[in-house]
Design a protein around this motif. Structure first.
Motif, short mmCIF file in Angstrom:
data_model
loop_
_atom_site.label_atom_id
_atom_site.label_comp_id
_atom_site.label_asym_id
_atom_site.label_seq_id
_atom_site.Cartn_x
_atom_site.Cartn_y
_atom_site.Cartn_z
N UNK A 123 0.82 -1.22 0.00
CA UNK A 123 0.00 0.00 0.00
C UNK A 123 0.84 1.26 0.00
N UNK A 124 1.90 1.28 0.83
CA UNK A 124 2.78 2.45 0.87
C UNK A 124 3.50 2.64 -0.46
N UNK A 125 3.89 1.53 -1.09
CA UNK A 125 4.56 1.62 -2.39
C UNK A 125 3.61 2.18 -3.44
N UNK A 126 2.38 1.70 -3.45
CA UNK A 126 1.38 2.23 -4.39
C UNK A 126 1.16 3.72 -4.16
N UNK A 127 1.23 4.15 -2.89
CA UNK A 127 1.04 5.55 -2.57
C UNK A 127 2.13 6.46 -3.10
N UNK A 128 3.26 5.91 -3.50
CA UNK A 128 4.33 6.73 -4.09
C UNK A 128 3.90 7.38 -5.40
N UNK A 129 2.77 6.97 -5.94
CA UNK A 129 2.23 7.65 -7.12
C UNK A 129 2.02 9.14 -6.85
N UNK A 130 1.78 9.50 -5.59
CA UNK A 130 1.49 10.89 -5.23
C UNK A 130 2.75 11.69 -4.88
N UNK A 131 3.93 11.08 -5.08
CA UNK A 131 5.19 11.80 -4.85
C UNK A 131 5.45 12.71 -6.05
N UNK A 132 5.33 14.02 -5.85
CA UNK A 132 5.47 14.97 -6.95
C UNK A 132 5.82 16.34 -6.39
N UNK A 133 6.23 17.23 -7.27
CA UNK A 133 6.52 18.61 -6.87
C UNK A 133 7.63 18.68 -5.85
N UNK A 134 7.32 19.24 -4.67
CA UNK A 134 8.29 19.37 -3.59
C UNK A 134 7.92 18.49 -2.39
N UNK A 135 7.16 17.44 -2.62
CA UNK A 135 6.66 16.60 -1.52
C UNK A 135 7.70 15.57 -1.08
N UNK A 136 8.90 16.01 -0.79
CA UNK A 136 9.94 15.06 -0.42
C UNK A 136 9.65 14.40 0.92
N UNK A 137 8.97 15.09 1.84
CA UNK A 137 8.62 14.50 3.13
C UNK A 137 7.60 13.37 2.97
N UNK A 138 6.63 13.56 2.08
CA UNK A 138 5.67 12.49 1.79
C UNK A 138 6.41 11.28 1.21
N UNK A 139 7.28 11.54 0.26
CA UNK A 139 8.04 10.44 -0.34
C UNK A 139 8.90 9.73 0.69
#
Length: 453
Positions: A116-132
Protein backbone atom coordinates in the motif's frame (compact mmCIF):
# COMPACT_ATOMS: atom_id res chain seq x y z
CA UNK A 1 10.15 -15.90 14.83
CA UNK A 2 7.30 -18.32 15.39
CA UNK A 3 8.42 -21.40 17.35
CA UNK A 4 6.71 -24.32 15.66
CA UNK A 5 5.85 -27.77 16.94
CA UNK A 6 8.80 -29.21 15.02
CA UNK A 7 10.88 -26.35 13.67
CA UNK A 8 12.68 -28.50 11.15
CA UNK A 9 9.58 -30.50 10.24
CA UNK A 10 10.41 -30.77 6.53
CA UNK A 11 12.08 -34.09 7.34
CA UNK A 12 9.73 -36.99 6.85
CA UNK A 13 7.00 -35.08 5.05
CA UNK A 14 5.88 -36.36 1.64
CA UNK A 15 7.96 -34.88 -1.17
CA UNK A 16 4.86 -33.76 -3.09
CA UNK A 17 3.60 -31.85 -0.05
CA UNK A 18 6.98 -30.17 0.46
CA UNK A 19 7.22 -29.18 -3.18
CA UNK A 20 3.75 -27.64 -3.17
CA UNK A 21 4.65 -25.44 -0.22
CA UNK A 22 8.05 -24.64 -1.71
CA UNK A 23 6.43 -23.46 -4.95
CA UNK A 24 4.15 -21.17 -2.96
CA UNK A 25 7.14 -19.92 -0.97
CA UNK A 26 9.03 -19.03 -4.18
CA UNK A 27 6.19 -16.75 -5.29
CA UNK A 28 6.77 -14.27 -2.46
CA UNK A 29 10.22 -13.62 -3.95
CA UNK A 30 8.42 -13.14 -7.29
CA UNK A 31 6.02 -10.68 -5.61
CA UNK A 32 8.40 -8.58 -3.54
CA UNK A 33 11.49 -8.45 -5.74
CA UNK A 34 9.79 -6.00 -8.10
CA UNK A 35 9.79 -3.48 -5.23
CA UNK A 36 13.50 -4.06 -4.64
CA UNK A 37 14.26 -3.63 -8.35
CA UNK A 38 11.89 -1.04 -9.80
CA UNK A 39 11.45 1.07 -6.67
CA UNK A 40 14.51 0.82 -4.45
CA UNK A 41 17.18 0.16 -7.05
CA UNK A 42 15.98 2.14 -10.09
CA UNK A 43 13.39 4.84 -9.68
CA UNK A 44 12.87 6.13 -6.17
CA UNK A 45 16.49 7.14 -5.43
CA UNK A 46 17.01 9.55 -8.33
CA UNK A 47 13.36 10.70 -8.29
CA UNK A 48 13.19 11.39 -4.54
CA UNK A 49 16.56 13.14 -4.78
CA UNK A 50 15.18 15.36 -7.57
CA UNK A 51 12.07 16.16 -5.51
CA UNK A 52 14.26 16.98 -2.49
CA UNK A 53 16.44 19.25 -4.64
CA UNK A 54 13.31 21.07 -5.84
CA UNK A 55 12.42 21.74 -2.21
CA UNK A 56 15.98 22.67 -1.13
CA UNK A 57 17.11 26.10 -0.03
CA UNK A 58 19.68 28.19 -1.87
CA UNK A 59 22.53 26.20 -0.29
CA UNK A 60 21.11 22.86 -1.45
CA UNK A 61 19.76 21.75 1.94
CA UNK A 62 16.35 20.48 3.00
CA UNK A 63 15.28 20.60 6.64
CA UNK A 64 13.29 17.50 7.72
CA UNK A 65 12.44 17.84 11.42
CA UNK A 66 14.47 21.06 11.39
CA UNK A 67 17.73 19.25 10.59
CA UNK A 68 19.93 20.53 7.74
CA UNK A 69 20.41 17.71 5.23
CA UNK A 70 21.99 17.87 1.80
CA UNK A 71 19.27 17.11 -0.72
CA UNK A 72 21.63 14.58 -2.28
CA UNK A 73 21.88 12.67 1.02
CA UNK A 74 18.16 12.63 1.84
CA UNK A 75 17.43 9.32 0.09
CA UNK A 76 20.32 7.47 1.79
CA UNK A 77 19.26 8.78 5.20
CA UNK A 78 15.65 7.75 4.48
CA UNK A 79 16.76 4.19 3.74
CA UNK A 80 18.71 4.14 7.02
CA UNK A 81 15.66 5.41 8.92
CA UNK A 82 13.48 2.70 7.40
CA UNK A 83 15.87 0.00 8.59
CA UNK A 84 16.01 1.46 12.09
CA UNK A 85 12.19 1.33 12.17
CA UNK A 86 12.37 -2.31 11.07
CA UNK A 87 14.81 -3.03 13.92
CA UNK A 88 12.23 -1.73 16.39
CA UNK A 89 9.39 -3.70 14.77
CA UNK A 90 11.13 -7.06 14.34
CA UNK A 91 11.25 -8.07 18.03
CA UNK A 92 7.59 -7.12 18.50
CA UNK A 93 6.60 -9.19 15.48
CA UNK A 94 8.77 -12.03 16.74
CA UNK A 95 7.07 -11.94 20.14
CA UNK A 96 3.60 -12.10 18.56
CA UNK A 97 4.64 -14.93 16.23
CA UNK A 98 6.20 -16.88 19.10
CA UNK A 99 3.11 -16.56 21.24
CA UNK A 100 0.54 -17.38 18.55
CA UNK A 101 2.47 -19.49 16.03
CA UNK A 102 0.64 -17.59 13.28
CA UNK A 103 3.28 -16.23 10.96
CA UNK A 104 0.99 -16.11 7.95
CA UNK A 105 -1.39 -13.35 9.20
CA UNK A 106 1.65 -11.29 10.18
CA UNK A 107 3.20 -11.87 6.76
CA UNK A 108 -0.06 -10.70 5.17
CA UNK A 109 -0.15 -7.57 7.36
CA UNK A 110 3.33 -6.39 6.47
CA UNK A 111 3.10 -7.46 2.84
CA UNK A 112 0.01 -5.34 2.28
CA UNK A 113 1.22 -2.45 4.43
CA UNK A 114 4.34 -2.32 2.27
CA UNK A 115 2.42 -2.79 -0.96
CA UNK A 116 0.00 0.00 0.00
CA UNK A 117 2.78 2.45 0.87
CA UNK A 118 4.56 1.62 -2.39
CA UNK A 119 1.38 2.23 -4.39
CA UNK A 120 1.04 5.55 -2.57
CA UNK A 121 4.33 6.73 -4.09
CA UNK A 122 2.23 7.65 -7.12
CA UNK A 123 1.49 10.89 -5.23
CA UNK A 124 5.19 11.80 -4.85
CA UNK A 125 5.47 14.97 -6.95
CA UNK A 126 6.52 18.61 -6.87
CA UNK A 127 8.29 19.37 -3.59
CA UNK A 128 6.66 16.60 -1.52
CA UNK A 129 9.94 15.06 -0.42
CA UNK A 130 8.62 14.50 3.13
CA UNK A 131 5.67 12.49 1.79
CA UNK A 132 8.04 10.44 -0.34
CA UNK A 133 10.38 9.88 2.60
CA UNK A 134 7.55 8.78 4.89
CA UNK A 135 6.08 6.34 2.35
CA UNK A 136 9.51 4.93 1.56
CA UNK A 137 10.22 4.39 5.26
CA UNK A 138 6.95 2.48 5.72
CA UNK A 139 7.40 0.43 2.54
CA UNK A 140 11.02 -0.49 3.18
CA UNK A 141 10.47 -1.32 6.86
CA UNK A 142 7.46 -3.48 5.93
CA UNK A 143 9.55 -5.31 3.35
CA UNK A 144 12.23 -6.05 5.96
CA UNK A 145 9.77 -7.36 8.55
CA UNK A 146 7.88 -9.45 6.00
CA UNK A 147 11.15 -11.07 4.89
CA UNK A 148 11.84 -12.12 8.49
CA UNK A 149 8.59 -14.08 8.46
CA UNK A 150 9.07 -15.37 4.93
CA UNK A 151 12.62 -16.69 5.36
CA UNK A 152 11.75 -18.38 8.66
CA UNK A 153 9.73 -20.88 6.60
CA UNK A 154 12.86 -22.25 4.86
CA UNK A 155 13.84 -24.85 7.52
CA UNK A 156 10.21 -25.98 7.66
CA UNK A 157 9.67 -26.56 3.95
CA UNK A 158 13.07 -27.94 2.82
CA UNK A 159 15.29 -30.75 4.06
CA UNK A 160 18.97 -29.87 4.73
CA UNK A 161 20.24 -31.18 1.40
CA UNK A 162 17.53 -29.23 -0.46
CA UNK A 163 18.12 -25.81 1.04
CA UNK A 164 20.86 -24.48 -1.27
CA UNK A 165 18.69 -25.33 -4.28
CA UNK A 166 15.41 -24.09 -2.77
CA UNK A 167 16.96 -20.83 -1.58
CA UNK A 168 18.65 -20.24 -4.95
CA UNK A 169 15.44 -20.93 -6.88
CA UNK A 170 13.57 -18.38 -4.78
CA UNK A 171 16.18 -15.70 -5.48
CA UNK A 172 16.27 -16.62 -9.18
CA UNK A 173 12.48 -16.36 -9.52
CA UNK A 174 12.56 -12.99 -7.80
CA UNK A 175 15.17 -11.65 -10.19
CA UNK A 176 13.16 -13.00 -13.13
CA UNK A 177 10.12 -11.05 -11.93
CA UNK A 178 12.23 -7.92 -11.49
CA UNK A 179 13.51 -8.25 -15.05
CA UNK A 180 10.02 -8.80 -16.49
CA UNK A 181 8.51 -5.74 -14.84
CA UNK A 182 11.58 -3.65 -15.56
CA UNK A 183 11.12 -4.32 -19.28
CA UNK A 184 7.58 -2.93 -19.03
CA UNK A 185 8.91 0.03 -17.03
CA UNK A 186 11.52 0.71 -19.70
CA UNK A 187 8.87 0.69 -22.44
CA UNK A 188 6.67 3.11 -20.50
CA UNK A 189 9.48 5.43 -19.39
CA UNK A 190 11.33 5.65 -22.70
CA UNK A 191 8.10 6.07 -24.67
CA UNK A 192 6.16 8.17 -22.19
CA UNK A 193 5.35 10.85 -24.75
CA UNK A 194 3.72 8.32 -27.07
CA UNK A 195 1.63 7.15 -24.10
CA UNK A 196 0.54 10.73 -23.46
CA UNK A 197 2.12 11.10 -20.01
CA UNK A 198 4.97 13.23 -18.67
CA UNK A 199 8.30 11.78 -17.59
CA UNK A 200 7.51 12.29 -13.90
CA UNK A 201 4.09 10.68 -14.32
CA UNK A 202 5.72 7.67 -16.00
CA UNK A 203 8.08 7.30 -13.03
CA UNK A 204 5.18 7.54 -10.58
CA UNK A 205 3.25 4.88 -12.52
CA UNK A 206 6.28 2.58 -12.36
CA UNK A 207 6.52 3.12 -8.60
CA UNK A 208 2.83 2.48 -8.01
CA UNK A 209 2.60 -0.62 -10.20
CA UNK A 210 5.39 -2.24 -8.17
CA UNK A 211 3.11 -1.94 -5.13
CA UNK A 212 0.17 -3.41 -7.03
CA UNK A 213 2.33 -6.32 -8.24
CA UNK A 214 3.54 -6.98 -4.70
CA UNK A 215 0.01 -7.10 -3.34
CA UNK A 216 -1.41 -9.22 -6.16
CA UNK A 217 1.17 -12.02 -6.09
CA UNK A 218 1.44 -12.12 -2.29
CA UNK A 219 -1.89 -13.95 -2.41
CA UNK A 220 -0.19 -17.14 -3.67
CA UNK A 221 2.22 -17.77 -0.76
CA UNK A 222 -0.46 -16.71 1.68
CA UNK A 223 -2.63 -19.52 0.29
CA UNK A 224 0.11 -22.17 0.02
CA UNK A 225 2.16 -21.66 3.21
CA UNK A 226 0.67 -23.01 6.41
CA UNK A 227 0.97 -22.12 10.06
CA UNK A 228 2.20 -24.66 12.58
CA UNK A 229 1.13 -25.07 16.19
CA UNK A 230 3.56 -23.59 18.71
CA UNK A 231 5.46 -25.91 21.01
CA UNK A 232 5.91 -23.31 23.76
CA UNK A 233 3.21 -21.85 25.91
CA UNK A 234 3.31 -19.33 28.71
CA UNK A 235 6.30 -17.48 27.24
CA UNK A 236 6.84 -13.77 26.92
CA UNK A 237 3.84 -11.73 26.01
CA UNK A 238 3.49 -10.15 22.62
CA UNK A 239 5.13 -6.93 23.70
CA UNK A 240 8.08 -4.99 22.43
CA UNK A 241 9.95 -5.66 25.68
CA UNK A 242 9.13 -9.35 25.47
CA UNK A 243 10.34 -9.48 21.89
CA UNK A 244 13.66 -7.89 22.80
CA UNK A 245 14.08 -10.19 25.82
CA UNK A 246 13.49 -13.18 23.57
CA UNK A 247 16.06 -11.88 21.08
CA UNK A 248 18.60 -11.30 23.87
CA UNK A 249 17.95 -14.83 25.16
CA UNK A 250 18.58 -16.23 21.67
CA UNK A 251 21.83 -14.28 21.34
CA UNK A 252 22.93 -15.52 24.76
CA UNK A 253 22.16 -19.06 23.68
CA UNK A 254 24.30 -18.47 20.60
CA UNK A 255 27.32 -18.02 22.86
CA UNK A 256 27.24 -21.80 23.20
CA UNK A 257 27.80 -21.91 19.42
CA UNK A 258 30.59 -19.37 18.85
CA UNK A 259 31.25 -20.60 15.30
CA UNK A 260 27.65 -19.84 14.34
CA UNK A 261 28.11 -16.37 15.83
CA UNK A 262 31.31 -15.93 13.80
CA UNK A 263 29.42 -16.61 10.60
CA UNK A 264 26.61 -14.27 11.63
CA UNK A 265 29.12 -11.46 12.21
CA UNK A 266 30.74 -11.99 8.80
CA UNK A 267 27.32 -12.04 7.15
CA UNK A 268 26.29 -8.87 8.98
CA UNK A 269 29.27 -7.01 7.52
CA UNK A 270 29.31 -8.14 3.89
CA UNK A 271 25.52 -8.18 3.51
CA UNK A 272 25.40 -4.53 4.56
CA UNK A 273 27.59 -3.76 1.56
CA UNK A 274 25.32 -5.78 -0.74
CA UNK A 275 22.17 -4.01 0.46
CA UNK A 276 23.77 -0.58 0.11
CA UNK A 277 24.89 -1.23 -3.45
CA UNK A 278 21.34 -2.32 -4.31
CA UNK A 279 19.80 0.84 -2.89
CA UNK A 280 22.42 3.42 -3.95
CA UNK A 281 23.58 2.25 -7.40
CA UNK A 282 21.06 4.29 -9.35
CA UNK A 283 21.89 7.44 -7.38
CA UNK A 284 25.58 6.94 -8.18
CA UNK A 285 24.78 6.39 -11.85
CA UNK A 286 22.52 9.41 -12.19
CA UNK A 287 24.27 11.93 -9.96
CA UNK A 288 27.97 11.08 -10.36
CA UNK A 289 28.14 9.40 -13.78
CA UNK A 290 25.43 11.67 -15.28
CA UNK A 291 23.63 8.77 -16.94
CA UNK A 292 20.03 9.08 -18.06
CA UNK A 293 17.16 7.16 -16.52
CA UNK A 294 16.81 4.93 -19.60
CA UNK A 295 20.45 3.90 -19.28
CA UNK A 296 19.98 3.14 -15.58
CA UNK A 297 16.89 1.04 -16.24
CA UNK A 298 18.70 -0.92 -18.93
CA UNK A 299 21.67 -1.51 -16.61
CA UNK A 300 19.48 -2.74 -13.78
CA UNK A 301 17.60 -4.95 -16.25
CA UNK A 302 20.96 -6.45 -17.19
CA UNK A 303 21.63 -7.07 -13.49
CA UNK A 304 18.28 -8.84 -13.12
CA UNK A 305 18.76 -11.11 -16.12
CA UNK A 306 22.29 -12.10 -15.16
CA UNK A 307 21.30 -12.50 -11.49
CA UNK A 308 18.93 -15.32 -12.47
CA UNK A 309 21.80 -17.20 -14.12
CA UNK A 310 24.17 -16.18 -11.33
CA UNK A 311 21.93 -17.48 -8.53
CA UNK A 312 21.36 -20.82 -10.26
CA UNK A 313 24.99 -21.09 -11.38
CA UNK A 314 26.39 -20.36 -7.93
CA UNK A 315 23.99 -22.95 -6.51
CA UNK A 316 25.64 -25.50 -8.80
CA UNK A 317 29.12 -24.28 -7.85
CA UNK A 318 28.21 -24.74 -4.19
CA UNK A 319 27.34 -28.38 -4.87
CA UNK A 320 30.83 -28.87 -6.31
CA UNK A 321 33.04 -26.61 -4.22
CA UNK A 322 30.92 -25.96 -1.12
CA UNK A 323 28.86 -22.92 -0.12
CA UNK A 324 31.64 -21.24 1.88
CA UNK A 325 34.18 -21.25 -0.95
CA UNK A 326 31.56 -20.08 -3.41
CA UNK A 327 30.52 -17.19 -1.15
CA UNK A 328 34.17 -16.22 -0.63
CA UNK A 329 34.65 -16.13 -4.39
CA UNK A 330 31.63 -13.88 -4.75
CA UNK A 331 32.94 -11.50 -2.06
CA UNK A 332 36.28 -11.23 -3.83
CA UNK A 333 34.38 -10.39 -7.01
CA UNK A 334 32.27 -7.81 -5.11
CA UNK A 335 35.42 -6.11 -3.78
CA UNK A 336 37.01 -5.84 -7.19
CA UNK A 337 33.78 -4.73 -8.85
CA UNK A 338 32.97 -1.92 -6.40
CA UNK A 339 36.60 -0.80 -6.42
CA UNK A 340 36.45 -0.60 -10.21
CA UNK A 341 33.27 1.48 -9.90
CA UNK A 342 35.33 4.40 -8.54
CA UNK A 343 37.18 4.65 -11.89
CA UNK A 344 34.12 4.68 -14.17
CA UNK A 345 34.15 7.69 -16.51
CA UNK A 346 31.11 9.93 -16.47
CA UNK A 347 28.74 9.90 -19.41
CA UNK A 348 29.87 6.55 -20.85
CA UNK A 349 27.14 3.90 -20.44
CA UNK A 350 29.23 0.98 -21.74
CA UNK A 351 31.43 0.93 -18.64
CA UNK A 352 28.40 1.16 -16.35
CA UNK A 353 26.85 -1.80 -18.20
CA UNK A 354 30.06 -3.79 -17.61
CA UNK A 355 29.85 -2.97 -13.90
CA UNK A 356 26.17 -4.00 -13.84
CA UNK A 357 27.00 -7.32 -15.51
CA UNK A 358 29.65 -8.11 -12.91
CA UNK A 359 27.24 -7.26 -10.06
CA UNK A 360 24.46 -9.35 -11.57
CA UNK A 361 26.58 -12.49 -11.75
CA UNK A 362 27.37 -12.46 -8.01
CA UNK A 363 24.34 -10.73 -6.50
CA UNK A 364 21.73 -13.45 -6.13
CA UNK A 365 24.12 -16.29 -5.41
CA UNK A 366 25.91 -14.61 -2.52
CA UNK A 367 22.58 -13.89 -0.81
CA UNK A 368 20.93 -17.26 -1.51
CA UNK A 369 23.94 -19.31 -0.39
CA UNK A 370 24.37 -17.26 2.79
CA UNK A 371 20.77 -18.06 3.74
CA UNK A 372 21.16 -21.79 3.09
CA UNK A 373 24.61 -22.01 4.72
CA UNK A 374 23.28 -20.45 7.91
CA UNK A 375 20.49 -23.03 8.04
CA UNK A 376 23.17 -25.72 8.59
CA UNK A 377 24.67 -23.81 11.53
CA UNK A 378 21.44 -23.66 13.55
CA UNK A 379 20.93 -26.16 16.40
CA UNK A 380 18.09 -28.58 15.70
CA UNK A 381 14.81 -27.39 17.16
CA UNK A 382 15.88 -23.72 17.26
CA UNK A 383 15.60 -22.84 13.57
CA UNK A 384 12.94 -20.17 13.96
CA UNK A 385 14.65 -18.43 16.88
CA UNK A 386 18.01 -18.34 15.13
CA UNK A 387 16.54 -17.23 11.82
CA UNK A 388 15.00 -14.22 13.54
CA UNK A 389 18.52 -13.21 14.66
CA UNK A 390 19.78 -13.90 11.12
CA UNK A 391 17.12 -11.68 9.60
CA UNK A 392 17.91 -8.95 12.10
CA UNK A 393 21.48 -9.14 10.79
CA UNK A 394 20.19 -9.26 7.20
CA UNK A 395 17.72 -6.38 7.28
CA UNK A 396 18.14 -4.82 10.69
CA UNK A 397 21.75 -3.70 10.39
CA UNK A 398 21.59 -2.67 6.74
CA UNK A 399 21.35 0.97 7.75
CA UNK A 400 25.10 1.18 8.35
CA UNK A 401 26.05 1.12 4.66
CA UNK A 402 23.53 3.77 3.54
CA UNK A 403 24.52 5.87 6.56
CA UNK A 404 28.21 5.64 5.64
CA UNK A 405 27.35 6.36 2.01
CA UNK A 406 25.27 9.41 2.98
CA UNK A 407 27.80 10.71 5.49
CA UNK A 408 30.66 10.33 3.02
CA UNK A 409 28.75 12.35 0.45
CA UNK A 410 27.70 14.89 3.10
CA UNK A 411 31.33 15.42 4.09
CA UNK A 412 33.02 15.24 0.68
CA UNK A 413 30.28 16.13 -1.81
CA UNK A 414 31.53 13.22 -3.95
CA UNK A 415 29.55 10.11 -4.81
CA UNK A 416 32.80 8.47 -5.94
CA UNK A 417 34.15 8.72 -2.41
CA UNK A 418 30.80 7.42 -1.15
CA UNK A 419 30.83 4.34 -3.41
CA UNK A 420 34.46 3.43 -2.68
CA UNK A 421 33.70 3.48 1.06
CA UNK A 422 31.56 0.36 0.52
CA UNK A 423 34.61 -1.74 -0.40
CA UNK A 424 35.32 -1.88 3.33
CA UNK A 425 32.22 -4.02 3.96
CA UNK A 426 33.18 -6.68 1.40
CA UNK A 427 36.87 -6.82 2.36
CA UNK A 428 36.16 -7.12 6.08
CA UNK A 429 33.34 -9.61 5.48
CA UNK A 430 35.67 -11.76 3.37
CA UNK A 431 38.35 -11.72 6.08
CA UNK A 432 35.84 -12.69 8.78
CA UNK A 433 34.28 -15.51 6.73
CA UNK A 434 37.67 -17.10 6.03
CA UNK A 435 38.03 -17.60 9.79
CA UNK A 436 34.79 -19.63 10.09
CA UNK A 437 35.48 -23.41 9.99
CA UNK A 438 32.06 -24.30 8.65
CA UNK A 439 32.38 -28.09 8.92
CA UNK A 440 33.22 -27.76 12.61
CA UNK A 441 30.42 -25.21 12.98
CA UNK A 442 27.85 -27.60 11.49
CA UNK A 443 29.02 -30.43 13.75
CA UNK A 444 29.07 -28.15 16.81
CA UNK A 445 25.44 -27.24 16.12
CA UNK A 446 24.58 -30.95 16.25
CA UNK A 447 23.73 -31.28 12.56
CA UNK A 448 24.97 -33.83 10.00
CA UNK A 449 27.85 -32.41 7.98
CA UNK A 450 27.12 -32.42 4.22
CA UNK A 451 29.76 -33.80 1.86
CA UNK A 452 30.19 -30.29 0.44
CA UNK A 453 29.81 -27.25 2.68
Amino acid sequence: MGIDTISGEAAGRPAAERRREQRGWYVYDWAVSVYSTSVLTVFVGPYLTAVARAAADADGYVHPLGLPVRAGSFFAYTVSASILLAVLAMPLVGAIADRTGRKKPLLATFAYLGAGATTGLFFLDGERYLLGGALLIVANASLSVSMVLYNAYLPQIAEPDERDAVSSRGWALGYAAGALVLIADLVLYSGHESFGVSESTAVRICLATAGLWWGAFAIVPLRRLRDRAVARTGGEGATLGGGWRQLVATLRDMRRYPLTLMFLLAFLVYNDGVQTVISQASVYGSEELRLGQTTLITAILLVQVLAVAGALGMGRLARRYGAKRTILGSLAAWTLTIGAGWFLPAGEPAWFFALAAAIGLVLGGSQALSRSLFSHLVPRGKEAEYFSAYELSDRGTSWLGPLLFGLTYQLTGSYRDAIISLVLFFAVGFALLTRVPVRRAVAAAGNPVPDRI
